[in-house]
Write an enzyme that holds these catalytic residues in place. Structure first.
Site, PDB file in Angstrom:
ATOM      1  N   GLY A   1      79.426 -27.297 116.790  1.00 26.07           N
ATOM      2  CA  GLY A   1      80.676 -27.040 117.717  1.00 26.07           C
ATOM      3  C   GLY A   1      81.269 -26.028 118.940  1.00 26.07           C
TER       4      GLY A   1
ATOM      5  N   ARG B   1      77.742 -31.487 111.614  1.00 23.81           N
ATOM      6  CA  ARG B   1      79.038 -32.404 111.216  1.00 23.81           C
ATOM      7  C   ARG B   1      78.879 -32.594 112.207  1.00 23.81           C
ATOM      8  NH1 ARG B   1      83.342 -31.991 108.107  1.00 23.81           N
ATOM      9  NH2 ARG B   1      83.212 -30.080 108.563  1.00 23.81           N
TER      10      ARG B   1
ATOM     11  N   ARG C   1      78.487 -17.361 108.812  1.00 28.21           N
ATOM     12  CA  ARG C   1      78.996 -16.593 108.323  1.00 28.21           C
ATOM     13  C   ARG C   1      78.022 -16.131 106.821  1.00 28.21           C
ATOM     14  NH1 ARG C   1      83.168 -15.295 109.554  1.00 28.21           N
ATOM     15  NH2 ARG C   1      85.304 -16.225 109.625  1.00 28.21           N
TER      16      ARG C   1
ATOM     17  N   GLU D   1      78.784  -9.530 102.378  1.00 21.66           N
ATOM     18  CA  GLU D   1      79.103  -7.989 103.555  1.00 21.66           C
ATOM     19  C   GLU D   1      80.718  -6.930 103.047  1.00 21.66           C
ATOM     20  OE1 GLU D   1      81.122  -9.656 107.208  1.00 21.66           O
ATOM     21  OE2 GLU D   1      79.671 -11.073 106.904  1.00 21.66           O
TER      22      GLU D   1
ATOM     23  N   HIS E   1      78.954  -7.824 111.583  1.00 23.04           N
ATOM     24  CA  HIS E   1      80.082  -8.933 111.846  1.00 23.04           C
ATOM     25  C   HIS E   1      81.141  -9.038 113.316  1.00 23.04           C
ATOM     26  CE1 HIS E   1      82.703 -12.487 109.959  1.00 23.04           C
ATOM     27  NE2 HIS E   1      82.664 -11.972 111.267  1.00 23.04           N
TER      28      HIS E   1
HETATM   29  C1  GLV Z   1      85.228 -14.748 112.308  1.00 22.30           C
HETATM   30  O1  GLV Z   1      84.153 -14.090 111.362  1.00 22.30           O
HETATM   31  C2  GLV Z   1      86.022 -15.619 112.507  1.00 22.30           C
HETATM   32  O2  GLV Z   1      85.481 -15.804 111.955  1.00 22.30           O
HETATM   33  O3  GLV Z   1      86.658 -15.279 113.480  1.00 22.30           O
END
Ligand code: GLV
Length: 319
Positions: free
Chosen positions: A155, A177, A238, A267, A285
């Site tokens: 993406g 995908r 993620r 997390e 993150h």
């Molecule tokens: C951060 O993890 C987001 O999805 O923007």
């Protein structure tokens, strides 16, 4: 004037922009709302702005009640939102794609360099105060030039990471995908391959798929076993996309050269088997964590709220 609830602090003038037109309940706090406070905070809201720390589930929607029209998530990923439950109540959900692509790709490629060149370990060595000197064999890493990066999930963020990799002399494999256009594949001189082939041929596998039931533990023990023992895994998507226990087992067995992680399965808890390892780089993150990007994310979330409450369509709806 409609009631807008902002569940945690927002950067820039996003809250002021809302206040110009709507009544705003602003929670000036970064921690998730304690469940007991939800009914008071959300009652009668027409729009809610949330961040990843907040689960938008049935209890959340019940607390807001039937007045709720839109949930604006200040993130591109929206696995914290029960989109189906929102849909069934006629509540729109929006996210913040696009504005965080470069910042997140920067962190993905930073992790590639950190883990291949052992930068966190090297920095710890200097900071630790132990004697060191230049040496031909000191902290040797792995060059990325001429190596293959496998982008799992091509993406926007995956492709932006691929562009950075190209600039550093890497070749690009793509799998996932979303099917990139022939133009983009050509620009990157990339090969589109299957999941297993990507794992087997990549020197670095960089994860960019969204979290869904289909991608939970996509990178499991079997997938890790297909990777080369000299390969590195990077995850800025993620945490639950990677089976963290299987990753620790692979690293402990020397079946993987290292990992760079900005996200974790549970997390903010980090698997204890990762914490003591020098072949692992751990970030809390921070993929989109620049002033510019976070401000743009907050502004986009507010634009979505303003559009919906004005009777229009959201700019970046989910689903
Ligand atoms: C951060 O993890 C987001 O999805 O923007």
């Amino acid at each position: 004037m409609a009631g807008v609830v902002v569940t945690s602090r927002l950067p820039g003038n996003a809250v002021e922009r809302l206040r110009e037109v709507h009544e705003v309940r602003y929670r000036d706090d970064d921690a998730p709302v304690p469940p007991a406070e939800l009914p008071v905070l959300l009652a009668g809201a027409e729009a809610v702005v949330v961040t990843l720390g907040h689960r938008v589930d049935t209890a959340f929607l019940d607390a807001a009640g039937p007045s709720l029209k839109v949930v604006a998530n200040v993130a591109v990923g929206y696995d914290n939102v029960d989109v189906e439950a929102c849909r069934s109540r006629g509540v729109l959900v929006t996210n913040t794609p696009g504005v965080l692509t470069d910042a997140t790709a920067d962190i993905a490629f930073a992790l590639v360099l950190m883990v291949t060149r052992r930068l966190a370990e090297a920095e710890r060595e200097v900071r630790g105060g132990a004697p060191w000197e230049f040496g031909l064999f000191h902290l040797l890493g792995t060059s990325v030039q001429g190596k293959a990066i496998g982008i799992l999930g091509p993406g926007a963020i995956g492709l932006a990471t691929a562009r950075r990799a190209r600039a550093f002399g890497m070749t690009v494999l793509l799998s996932g995908r979303s099917r990139p256009s022939a133009d983009v594949v050509g620009e990157l001189e990339a090969e589109v391959v299957g999941f297993e082939e990507l794992l087997e041929r990549s020197d670095v596998v960089s994860v960019h798929v969204p979290l869904s039931p289909a991608t939970r533990h996509l990178v499991d023990a079997g997938a890790l076993a297909r990777m080369r023992p000299s390969a590195f895994l990077v995850n800025t998507a993620r945490g639950p996309v990677v089976d963290e226990a299987a990753l620790v087992a692979a690293l402990e067995a020397g079946r993987l050269a290292g990992a760079g992680l900005d996200v974790f399965e549970d997390e903010p808890r980090v698997h204890p088997g990762l914490l003591g390892r020098d072949d692992v780089v751990l970030l809390p993150h921070i993929g989109s964590a620049t002033v510019e990007t976070r401000t743009a994310m907050a502004d986009l979330a507010v634009d979505n709220v303003l559009a919906v409450l004005d009777g229009g369509v959201p700019l970046t709806p989910v689903g």
